[in-house]
Enzyme design. Structure first.
Site, PDB file in Angstrom:
ATOM      1  N   ARG A   1       0.836  -1.209   0.000  1.00 12.81           N
ATOM      2  CA  ARG A   1       0.000   0.000   0.000  1.00 12.81           C
ATOM      3  C   ARG A   1       0.870   1.257   0.000  1.00 12.81           C
ATOM      4  NH1 ARG A   1      -5.026  -0.999   4.198  1.00 12.81           N
ATOM      5  NH2 ARG A   1      -5.489  -3.141   3.610  1.00 12.81           N
TER       6      ARG A   1
ATOM      7  N   GLU B   1     -10.775  -1.139  -5.297  1.00 11.25           N
ATOM      8  CA  GLU B   1     -11.299  -0.170  -4.331  1.00 11.25           C
ATOM      9  C   GLU B   1     -10.418   1.074  -4.248  1.00 11.25           C
ATOM     10  OE1 GLU B   1     -10.995  -1.347  -0.241  1.00 11.25           O
ATOM     11  OE2 GLU B   1     -12.502   0.083   0.432  1.00 11.25           O
TER      12      GLU B   1
END
Ligand code: 5AD
Ligand code: GLU
Length: 484
Positions: free
Chosen positions: A91, A163
């Site tokens: 991430r 997402e």
């Protein structure tokens, strides 16, 4: 060469897995698998049948472990659509750490060396092993303010939904990334999905409307979700889920889901009347601190299920009774799904909410969201939407409570009213009309004066949960905000 292609080349060059991406081959791969196995198809059926899809979260460090986890969630939990929750190093684009730990995890079989699946380190073929191991479609779920390479690898790796967005993956997840920089990163992701869509591969995008998960007033979540929807549609995205988190008060939550659905379709039609986009809604079970007690945690999950039975989101993201203790075991994760499903099925199809109260709440949530959205989208002045969003956050006209991000003013403070609905103890610089402020004040003063007493609570611990959250605010809550 287009500037998008030039940007792609730079992104794909930044890690060996990027070098494996071959767009044409990837388009063929998705066509071979068939649209009926895609996320967008599952969502379309749920929309047609007025059915709510259930999706858990879940990610471990190895391919074999991830496959086993997804099979468990599908077979034992009855998940309709599946997650590929990505680890924190990926991430944050710390690929040297994710590469190293991924290698070690595969060597040793340790599932917990990473807190999710490292798509980029694993590469396209490994992602495909996972996404093709189950019939159910898989979405990459994460929290990355710069997910350009992740999107390339995850989509080429067979994920059919992705997402995140410029606001919802920057504001809660990054301290230093500016909204402006994040907008650039997410235009790329949306454009990539737009390019796939042109070739008949529809990737579903999703706005993480839960934001910080800490007492976010529904109208703020709606405004951010709608803006991400418009940004995505501008880039040619053809399937989009607007999202909102459970606040914990039944009427407000049902109204919020309905307002989310209504406003998104109104603003999409207004801003991009010719867009052909499958619009859906997603509801996140409570994203704030969870009760430690198993029964109380299950009550929060069951309350979300009851809320969904009345609000009918297209999809719901489930929690487990182990939430307070960390990432859930596969068993507990599956149990969260089963509890949710059983509760939704146990509820009568006859309306069990006070529809008048829902309509009233829906009206006001809509009015609040419109004030923010009109500020950003109204009055055509030629500036691109991205610039308007940056300016709105800089002035506090768009604001999110408890956001770690430096570019968010954080002047808005939430507070629960006498019914436990989330209101504003301070509206900060949100561009609210007078009547909205007056209603908000009136509702909070009923709570503050305690003149009415307080309704009996079924969820004893919800009050202490809110007290936990409010502990970090300027005005500390009394120990028990809702005495019997
Ligand atoms: N597997 C399952 N759930 C996860 N979450 C984060 N990472 C994972 C993972 N690898 C969940 C947390 C919490 C929310 C922030 O995401 O348990 O519910
Ligand atoms: N955006 C994430 C999701 O909904 C939140 C959980 C996480 O950070 O892993 O899956």
């Amino acid at each position: 060469m287009s500037s998008f292609q030039a940007a792609r080349d730079r992104v794909l060059d930044s890690h060996p897995s990027g070098g494996e991406v071959d767009f044409e081959e990837s388009v063929l791969y998705h066509h071979d698998r068939g649209a009926r196995r895609s996320f967008t198809y599952a969502t379309g059926r749920a929309l047609a049948e007025s059915h709510t899809l259930l999706q858990p979260r879940g990610g471990v460090a190895t391919v074999a472990g991830q496959i086993e986890l997804l099979r468990h969630l599908a077979e034992e939990g009855g998940a309709d659509v599946l997650p590929l929750t990505v680890d924190s190093y990926t991430r944050q684009r710390d690929f040297s750490s994710s590469d190293e730990l991924w290698g070690e995890a595969e060597r040793t079989g340790s599932l917990t060396l990473l807190n999710g699946f490292p798509c980029v380190s694993a590469g396209i073929e490994n992602c495909r092993k996972i996404t093709s191991a189950c019939e159910k479609p898989v979405e990459a779920r994460h929290g990355s303010p710069d997910a350009r390479l992740l999107a390339e690898v995850a989509i080429a790796g067979g994920c059919t939904a992705f997402e995140g967005g410029a606001i919802t993956y920057c504001v809660p997840y990054s301290r230093d990334t500016s909204i402006e920089e994040s907008l650039g990163n997410w235009v790329y992701v949306d454009r990539l999905c737009g390019e796939y869509a042109k070739r008949g591969v529809i990737i579903e995008r999703e706005a993480f409307g839960a934001l910080t998960g800490l007492l976010v007033p529904p109208a703020i979540a709606i405004a951010c979700s709608v803006l991400e929807l418009i940004l995505a549609a501008q880039q040619g995205v053809r399937s989009f889920a607007v999202g909102i988190g459970q606040c914990g008060e039944l009427i407000q939550d049902v109204a919020a889901i309905r307002a989310l659905r209504k406003l998104s379709s109104i603003y999409l039609a207004r801003c991009l009347p010719r867009a052909t986009l499958q619009l859906s809604t997603v509801f996140y079970q409570w994203m704030g601190p969870f009760p430690r007690d198993e029964a109380t945690a299950n009550a929060v999950i069951a309350l979300a299920a009851v809320t969904a039975a009345a609000g009918r989101p297209t999809r719901m993201i489930t929690k487990s009774a182990e939430e307070a203790h960390g990432v859930p075991s596969p068993e507990s994760n599956a149990m969260g799904l089963r509890l949710t499903r059983a509760m939704m099925e146990a509820v009568s199809s006859r309306s069990f909410v006070d529809e008048g109260a829902v309509d009233e709440e829906c009206y006001w949530i809509g009015r609040e969201a419109e004030c923010m959205l009109e500020h950003v989208l109204g009055g055509e002045d030629g500036r691109p939407l991205g610039e308007r969003i940056v300016a709105a956050f800089a002035s506090g006209r768009l604001d999110v409570p408890f956001a770690p991000n430096r570019y968010v003013q954080g002047r808005v403070w939430p507070e629960r009213d006498h019914m436990r609905a989330i209101r504003y103890s301070d509206c900060g610089d949100l561009p609210f009309d007078r009547d909205i402020r007056d209603r908000n004040e009136a509702l909070l003063s009923r709570r503050r004066s305690r003149a009415e007493g307080v309704e009996v609570r079924a969820l004893a611990e919800v009050a202490s949960v809110t007290a936990d959250i409010n502990f970090s605010t300027h005005e500390r809550e009394p120990e028990n905000a809702y005495p019997e």
